[in-house]
Design a protein around this motif. Sequence first.
Motif, PDB file in Angstrom:
ATOM      1  N   ILE A 130      41.895  50.585  55.420  1.00  0.00           N
ATOM      2  CA  ILE A 130      40.835  50.023  54.577  1.00  0.00           C
ATOM      3  C   ILE A 130      40.810  48.508  54.751  1.00  0.00           C
ATOM      4  CG2 ILE A 130      40.092  49.589  52.203  1.00  0.00           C
ATOM      5  CD1 ILE A 130      41.258  52.254  51.410  1.00  0.00           C
ATOM      6  N   ASP A 131      39.627  47.975  55.031  1.00  0.00           N
ATOM      7  CA  ASP A 131      39.426  46.528  55.071  1.00  0.00           C
ATOM      8  C   ASP A 131      39.101  46.080  53.649  1.00  0.00           C
ATOM      9  OD1 ASP A 131      38.782  43.919  55.505  1.00  0.00           O
ATOM     10  OD2 ASP A 131      37.049  44.296  56.803  1.00  0.00           O
ATOM     11  N   PHE A 132      40.111  45.586  52.947  1.00  0.00           N
ATOM     12  CA  PHE A 132      39.931  45.223  51.542  1.00  0.00           C
ATOM     13  C   PHE A 132      39.528  43.763  51.400  1.00  0.00           C
ATOM     14  CE2 PHE A 132      41.827  43.220  47.772  1.00  0.00           C
ATOM     15  CZ  PHE A 132      41.062  43.847  46.795  1.00  0.00           C
ATOM     16  N   ASP A 133      38.448  43.527  50.666  1.00  0.00           N
ATOM     17  CA  ASP A 133      37.968  42.175  50.383  1.00  0.00           C
ATOM     18  C   ASP A 133      37.725  42.066  48.885  1.00  0.00           C
ATOM     19  OD1 ASP A 133      36.718  39.747  50.143  1.00  0.00           O
ATOM     20  OD2 ASP A 133      35.299  40.059  51.778  1.00  0.00           O
ATOM     21  N   PRO A 134      38.510  41.246  48.166  1.00  0.00           N
ATOM     22  CA  PRO A 134      38.363  41.163  46.705  1.00  0.00           C
ATOM     23  C   PRO A 134      36.989  40.682  46.254  1.00  0.00           C
ATOM     24  CG  PRO A 134      39.743  39.388  47.525  1.00  0.00           C
ATOM     25  CD  PRO A 134      39.549  40.335  48.660  1.00  0.00           C
ATOM     26  N   SER A 135      36.325  39.892  47.096  1.00  0.00           N
ATOM     27  CA  SER A 135      34.997  39.388  46.710  1.00  0.00           C
ATOM     28  C   SER A 135      33.942  40.486  46.724  1.00  0.00           C
ATOM     29  CB  SER A 135      34.577  38.233  47.623  1.00  0.00           C
ATOM     30  OG  SER A 135      34.454  38.656  48.962  1.00  0.00           O
ATOM     31  N   ASN A 136      34.308  41.708  47.161  1.00  0.00           N
ATOM     32  CA  ASN A 136      33.382  42.834  47.078  1.00  0.00           C
ATOM     33  C   ASN A 136      33.291  43.395  45.661  1.00  0.00           C
ATOM     34  OD1 ASN A 136      32.586  42.836  49.758  1.00  0.00           O
ATOM     35  ND2 ASN A 136      34.174  44.262  50.411  1.00  0.00           N
ATOM     36  N   ARG A 152      41.828  38.912  51.080  1.00  0.00           N
ATOM     37  CA  ARG A 152      41.356  39.917  52.025  1.00  0.00           C
ATOM     38  C   ARG A 152      42.505  40.374  52.921  1.00  0.00           C
ATOM     39  NH1 ARG A 152      35.911  39.666  55.844  1.00  0.00           N
ATOM     40  NH2 ARG A 152      36.049  41.855  56.539  1.00  0.00           N
ATOM     41  N   THR A 153      42.625  41.678  53.080  1.00  0.00           N
ATOM     42  CA  THR A 153      43.708  42.232  53.878  1.00  0.00           C
ATOM     43  C   THR A 153      43.343  43.636  54.335  1.00  0.00           C
ATOM     44  OG1 THR A 153      46.089  42.662  53.913  1.00  0.00           O
ATOM     45  CG2 THR A 153      44.934  43.259  51.911  1.00  0.00           C
ATOM     46  N   TYR A 154      44.157  44.197  55.191  1.00  0.00           N
ATOM     47  CA  TYR A 154      43.993  45.579  55.642  1.00  0.00           C
ATOM     48  C   TYR A 154      45.058  46.432  54.977  1.00  0.00           C
ATOM     49  CZ  TYR A 154      40.812  43.787  59.202  1.00  0.00           C
ATOM     50  OH  TYR A 154      39.772  43.178  59.838  1.00  0.00           O
ATOM     51  N   ILE A 155      44.622  47.526  54.343  1.00  0.00           N
ATOM     52  CA  ILE A 155      45.551  48.420  53.653  1.00  0.00           C
ATOM     53  C   ILE A 155      45.759  49.661  54.513  1.00  0.00           C
ATOM     54  CG2 ILE A 155      46.077  49.613  51.503  1.00  0.00           C
ATOM     55  CD1 ILE A 155      43.986  47.905  50.115  1.00  0.00           C
ATOM     56  N   GLN A 156      46.986  49.865  54.924  1.00  0.00           N
ATOM     57  CA  GLN A 156      47.318  51.011  55.752  1.00  0.00           C
ATOM     58  C   GLN A 156      47.282  52.297  54.916  1.00  0.00           C
ATOM     59  OE1 GLN A 156      47.821  50.831  59.035  1.00  0.00           O
ATOM     60  NE2 GLN A 156      47.607  48.586  59.047  1.00  0.00           N
ATOM     61  N   PRO A 157      47.059  53.463  55.558  1.00  0.00           N
ATOM     62  CA  PRO A 157      47.099  54.741  54.830  1.00  0.00           C
ATOM     63  C   PRO A 157      48.419  54.915  54.094  1.00  0.00           C
ATOM     64  CG  PRO A 157      46.206  55.065  57.030  1.00  0.00           C
ATOM     65  CD  PRO A 157      46.703  53.639  56.979  1.00  0.00           C
ATOM     66  N   GLY A 158      48.341  55.306  52.838  1.00  0.00           N
ATOM     67  CA  GLY A 158      49.528  55.521  52.027  1.00  0.00           C
ATOM     68  C   GLY A 158      50.078  54.266  51.387  1.00  0.00           C
ATOM     69  N   GLU A 159      49.465  53.111  51.638  1.00  0.00           N
ATOM     70  CA  GLU A 159      49.960  51.862  51.073  1.00  0.00           C
ATOM     71  C   GLU A 159      49.000  51.336  50.003  1.00  0.00           C
ATOM     72  OE1 GLU A 159      50.806  49.082  54.165  1.00  0.00           O
ATOM     73  OE2 GLU A 159      52.460  50.267  54.990  1.00  0.00           O
ATOM     74  N   SER A 160      49.430  50.272  49.331  1.00  0.00           N
ATOM     75  CA  SER A 160      48.608  49.695  48.266  1.00  0.00           C
ATOM     76  C   SER A 160      48.819  48.192  48.205  1.00  0.00           C
ATOM     77  CB  SER A 160      48.954  50.326  46.914  1.00  0.00           C
ATOM     78  OG  SER A 160      50.275  50.006  46.540  1.00  0.00           O
TER      79      SER A 160
END
Length: 258
Positions: free
Chosen positions: A77-83, A208-216
């Motif tokens: 997941i490409d996580f971006d808090p500003s979303n 902003r970061t990338y979240i790997q499967p199974g991670e948080s």
Amino acid sequence: MKINVLLLIFALCLGGCASNQSYLQLTPVTGDVARIEGRMITRAEMDSVVVVASFEREDMEYLAMDIEIKNRSSHIIDFDPSNFRYVALDANEDTLHDPRNQTLVLFRTAANPALESELVKDKVAKETRRLKTAKVINTVLLVAAVASDVSASSHRQSRESWVRNRVTHDGMYNLIQAKRVIDHGVFADRMQRYDFESYRWRELALRRTYIQPGESVRGFVYLPKTMQASFIKMLYPIPEASGVTLTFMQSTTKQKPK
């Protein structure tokens, strides 16, 4: 004497304002709500993305939300808090309209920590320039006051004129000194605030970061405040899905949340 009286009045006004201050409190009303260690926390899931959220505190012009994103999918997941964004609702949970444009729904987008960090650097540079300009102005004012004092003292004058001259120029020197103190006080206060803002965006905020499967990931997401809202409907969009939504009731209290 006049300056002391003004400072006293100013201090009394500040004291009166502080005693009447109200604080915002957000309570989750949707999702899987639970009380954990005295805090109301909610959880919602959509398309293998889990959002756990709670209200942390008011932070200047923002609402600091404690957010955890869990990736239970099989892809990154490409996580971006500003979303993160929210729509402001009234007491009947109907959408409010933007006071600047009544045709638009009142919504706000979370702060972008990377962008805000750069803005803090600009604020620091601007404040440093402001203090340098103030120092130049103070020097010019002092030179002018000394020149005026010397010029007035070089002429023969009566006792009354001499006293009047001393009162006038002593007052000028005191005002210049007071301005210097105020300039440096404002500079110190603002720099202290900017130091905190820099720390907030660098260390506390989710970035902003990338979240790997199974991670948080977990941290603070900062939402701009909307004082007139009774509810805020927060959304974290997900590609090819409606996104995760959570609604919080917003209220005010005279007691500062712990």
